[in-house]
Design a protein around this motif. Structure first.
Motif, PDB file in Angstrom:
ATOM      1  N   LYS A  57      -1.227  12.418 -59.549  1.00  0.00           N
ATOM      2  CA  LYS A  57      -1.964  12.251 -58.296  1.00  0.00           C
ATOM      3  C   LYS A  57      -3.059  11.186 -58.431  1.00  0.00           C
ATOM      4  O   LYS A  57      -3.394  10.515 -57.460  1.00  0.00           O
ATOM      5  CB  LYS A  57      -2.587  13.578 -57.925  1.00  0.00           C
ATOM      6  CG  LYS A  57      -2.425  14.216 -56.598  1.00  0.00           C
ATOM      7  CD  LYS A  57      -1.523  13.675 -55.602  1.00  0.00           C
ATOM      8  CE  LYS A  57      -1.709  14.441 -54.317  1.00  0.00           C
ATOM      9  NZ  LYS A  57      -1.166  13.791 -53.182  1.00  0.00           N
ATOM     10  N   TYR A  95      13.473  18.177 -59.368  1.00  0.00           N
ATOM     11  CA  TYR A  95      12.717  18.152 -58.121  1.00  0.00           C
ATOM     12  C   TYR A  95      12.275  16.747 -57.714  1.00  0.00           C
ATOM     13  O   TYR A  95      11.331  16.593 -56.929  1.00  0.00           O
ATOM     14  CB  TYR A  95      11.468  19.041 -58.241  1.00  0.00           C
ATOM     15  CG  TYR A  95      11.764  20.483 -58.537  1.00  0.00           C
ATOM     16  CD1 TYR A  95      12.270  21.324 -57.559  1.00  0.00           C
ATOM     17  CD2 TYR A  95      11.534  21.013 -59.803  1.00  0.00           C
ATOM     18  CE1 TYR A  95      12.530  22.657 -57.821  1.00  0.00           C
ATOM     19  CE2 TYR A  95      11.795  22.345 -60.076  1.00  0.00           C
ATOM     20  CZ  TYR A  95      12.288  23.159 -59.085  1.00  0.00           C
ATOM     21  OH  TYR A  95      12.542  24.476 -59.357  1.00  0.00           O
ATOM     22  N   GLY A  98      11.804  15.868 -53.864  1.00  0.00           N
ATOM     23  CA  GLY A  98      10.708  16.659 -53.302  1.00  0.00           C
ATOM     24  C   GLY A  98       9.358  16.208 -53.830  1.00  0.00           C
ATOM     25  O   GLY A  98       8.378  16.136 -53.079  1.00  0.00           O
ATOM     26  N   ASP A 101       8.342  12.913 -52.098  1.00  0.00           N
ATOM     27  CA  ASP A 101       7.869  13.160 -50.733  1.00  0.00           C
ATOM     28  C   ASP A 101       6.483  13.808 -50.729  1.00  0.00           C
ATOM     29  O   ASP A 101       5.605  13.421 -49.952  1.00  0.00           O
ATOM     30  CB  ASP A 101       8.852  14.050 -49.970  1.00  0.00           C
ATOM     31  CG  ASP A 101      10.177  13.355 -49.684  1.00  0.00           C
ATOM     32  OD1 ASP A 101      10.229  12.108 -49.748  1.00  0.00           O
ATOM     33  OD2 ASP A 101      11.162  14.074 -49.410  1.00  0.00           O
ATOM     34  N   GLU A 102       6.296  14.791 -51.580  1.00  0.00           N
ATOM     35  CA  GLU A 102       5.041  15.532 -51.591  1.00  0.00           C
ATOM     36  C   GLU A 102       3.886  14.728 -52.178  1.00  0.00           C
ATOM     37  O   GLU A 102       2.736  14.906 -51.781  1.00  0.00           O
ATOM     38  CB  GLU A 102       5.197  16.856 -52.347  1.00  0.00           C
ATOM     39  CG  GLU A 102       6.077  17.863 -51.642  1.00  0.00           C
ATOM     40  CD  GLU A 102       5.549  18.272 -50.281  1.00  0.00           C
ATOM     41  OE1 GLU A 102       4.313  18.335 -50.093  1.00  0.00           O
ATOM     42  OE2 GLU A 102       6.360  18.529 -49.391  1.00  0.00           O
ATOM     43  N   THR A 105       1.669  12.790 -49.830  1.00  0.00           N
ATOM     44  CA  THR A 105       0.742  13.534 -48.975  1.00  0.00           C
ATOM     45  C   THR A 105      -0.597  13.710 -49.687  1.00  0.00           C
ATOM     46  O   THR A 105      -0.754  13.337 -50.851  1.00  0.00           O
ATOM     47  CB  THR A 105       1.310  14.927 -48.622  1.00  0.00           C
ATOM     48  OG1 THR A 105       1.352  15.726 -49.806  1.00  0.00           O
ATOM     49  CG2 THR A 105       2.693  14.818 -48.010  1.00  0.00           C
ATOM     50  N   ASP A 107      -1.785  16.681 -50.279  1.00  0.00           N
ATOM     51  CA  ASP A 107      -1.755  18.039 -50.824  1.00  0.00           C
ATOM     52  C   ASP A 107      -2.127  18.037 -52.302  1.00  0.00           C
ATOM     53  O   ASP A 107      -1.870  17.076 -53.033  1.00  0.00           O
ATOM     54  CB  ASP A 107      -0.369  18.661 -50.658  1.00  0.00           C
ATOM     55  CG  ASP A 107      -0.015  18.911 -49.202  1.00  0.00           C
ATOM     56  OD1 ASP A 107      -0.940  18.957 -48.369  1.00  0.00           O
ATOM     57  OD2 ASP A 107       1.184  19.048 -48.899  1.00  0.00           O
ATOM     58  N   THR A 111      -0.304  23.321 -53.961  1.00  0.00           N
ATOM     59  CA  THR A 111       0.504  23.242 -52.733  1.00  0.00           C
ATOM     60  C   THR A 111       1.820  22.538 -52.991  1.00  0.00           C
ATOM     61  O   THR A 111       2.884  23.001 -52.557  1.00  0.00           O
ATOM     62  CB  THR A 111      -0.287  22.511 -51.628  1.00  0.00           C
ATOM     63  OG1 THR A 111      -1.539  23.171 -51.440  1.00  0.00           O
ATOM     64  CG2 THR A 111       0.479  22.495 -50.332  1.00  0.00           C
ATOM     65  N   ILE A 112       1.752  21.419 -53.698  1.00  0.00           N
ATOM     66  CA  ILE A 112       2.976  20.639 -53.969  1.00  0.00           C
ATOM     67  C   ILE A 112       3.964  21.460 -54.783  1.00  0.00           C
ATOM     68  O   ILE A 112       5.153  21.528 -54.439  1.00  0.00           O
ATOM     69  CB  ILE A 112       2.627  19.320 -54.686  1.00  0.00           C
ATOM     70  CG1 ILE A 112       1.882  18.390 -53.738  1.00  0.00           C
ATOM     71  CG2 ILE A 112       3.896  18.645 -55.226  1.00  0.00           C
ATOM     72  CD1 ILE A 112       1.349  17.132 -54.369  1.00  0.00           C
ATOM     73  N   CYS A 113       3.502  22.090 -55.847  1.00  0.00           N
ATOM     74  CA  CYS A 113       4.398  22.857 -56.715  1.00  0.00           C
ATOM     75  C   CYS A 113       4.974  24.069 -55.998  1.00  0.00           C
ATOM     76  O   CYS A 113       6.109  24.459 -56.257  1.00  0.00           O
ATOM     77  CB  CYS A 113       3.675  23.266 -57.986  1.00  0.00           C
ATOM     78  SG  CYS A 113       3.243  21.832 -59.023  1.00  0.00           S
ATOM     79  N   LYS A 115       5.521  24.111 -52.647  1.00  0.00           N
ATOM     80  CA  LYS A 115       6.460  23.572 -51.654  1.00  0.00           C
ATOM     81  C   LYS A 115       7.806  23.187 -52.260  1.00  0.00           C
ATOM     82  O   LYS A 115       8.835  23.326 -51.610  1.00  0.00           O
ATOM     83  CB  LYS A 115       5.863  22.352 -50.951  1.00  0.00           C
ATOM     84  CG  LYS A 115       4.838  22.703 -49.895  1.00  0.00           C
ATOM     85  CD  LYS A 115       4.367  21.450 -49.189  1.00  0.00           C
ATOM     86  CE  LYS A 115       3.418  21.753 -48.067  1.00  0.00           C
ATOM     87  NZ  LYS A 115       2.970  20.502 -47.402  1.00  0.00           N
ATOM     88  N   ILE A 116       7.789  22.682 -53.504  1.00  0.00           N
ATOM     89  CA  ILE A 116       9.069  22.298 -54.120  1.00  0.00           C
ATOM     90  C   ILE A 116       9.727  23.478 -54.836  1.00  0.00           C
ATOM     91  O   ILE A 116      10.755  23.326 -55.474  1.00  0.00           O
ATOM     92  CB  ILE A 116       8.906  21.104 -55.091  1.00  0.00           C
ATOM     93  CG1 ILE A 116       8.068  21.462 -56.297  1.00  0.00           C
ATOM     94  CG2 ILE A 116       8.397  19.883 -54.365  1.00  0.00           C
ATOM     95  CD1 ILE A 116       8.120  20.465 -57.417  1.00  0.00           C
TER      96      ILE A 116
END
Length: 120
Positions: A57, A95, A98, A101-102, A105, A107, A111-113, A115-116
């Motif tokens: 990130k 992943y 995903g 894409d994440e 954002t 996030d 949150t990312i982990c 969501k995937i």
């Protein structure tokens, strides 16, 4: 009379033994569900995901291309310690789309982990 008591006790013992065996099988199946297809415990996959996302990130921005994000993920896995390198590569391979894409954002890692589906 004594024979009847013995038979009832034997029956109760048999039912209890069968029930105990069923519970042991269910317990073993529950433990297997906590493993990913690659043999890595889900808990470790979740922790690995959060650690890697946190590092990546810092180097990825909303306007980063998919190729830049993919390269950053692979570089993060290469720089990871001995214990994280293999789970990281599996995470990225499994992943990748995903994650790309994440990571575009705002996030955070949790949150990312989630969501995937690397974390619950």
């Amino acid at each position: 009379m004594l024979r009847n008591i013995f038979l009832v006790n034997l029956l109760v013992y048999a039912v209890c033994a069968a029930h105990w065996e069923i519970r042991e099988v269910d317990s073993a199946e529950d433990q297997n569900e906590d493993m990913c297809a690659d043999g890595i415990p889900k808990l470790n996959l979740c922790k690995t995901c959060k650690d890697i996302i946190e590092k990546v990130k810092k180097h990825v921005f909303c306007d980063s291309t998919s190729d830049e994000i993919k390269a950053t993920l692979k570089k993060a896995c290469e720089k990871a310690g001995m214990l994280l390198k293999h789970p990281c590569k599996i995470l990225v391979k499994k992943y990748l789309h995903g994650l790309i894409d994440e990571l575009k954002t705002d996030d955070g890692p949790n949150t990312i982990c989630t969501k995937i589906h690397a974390c619950k």
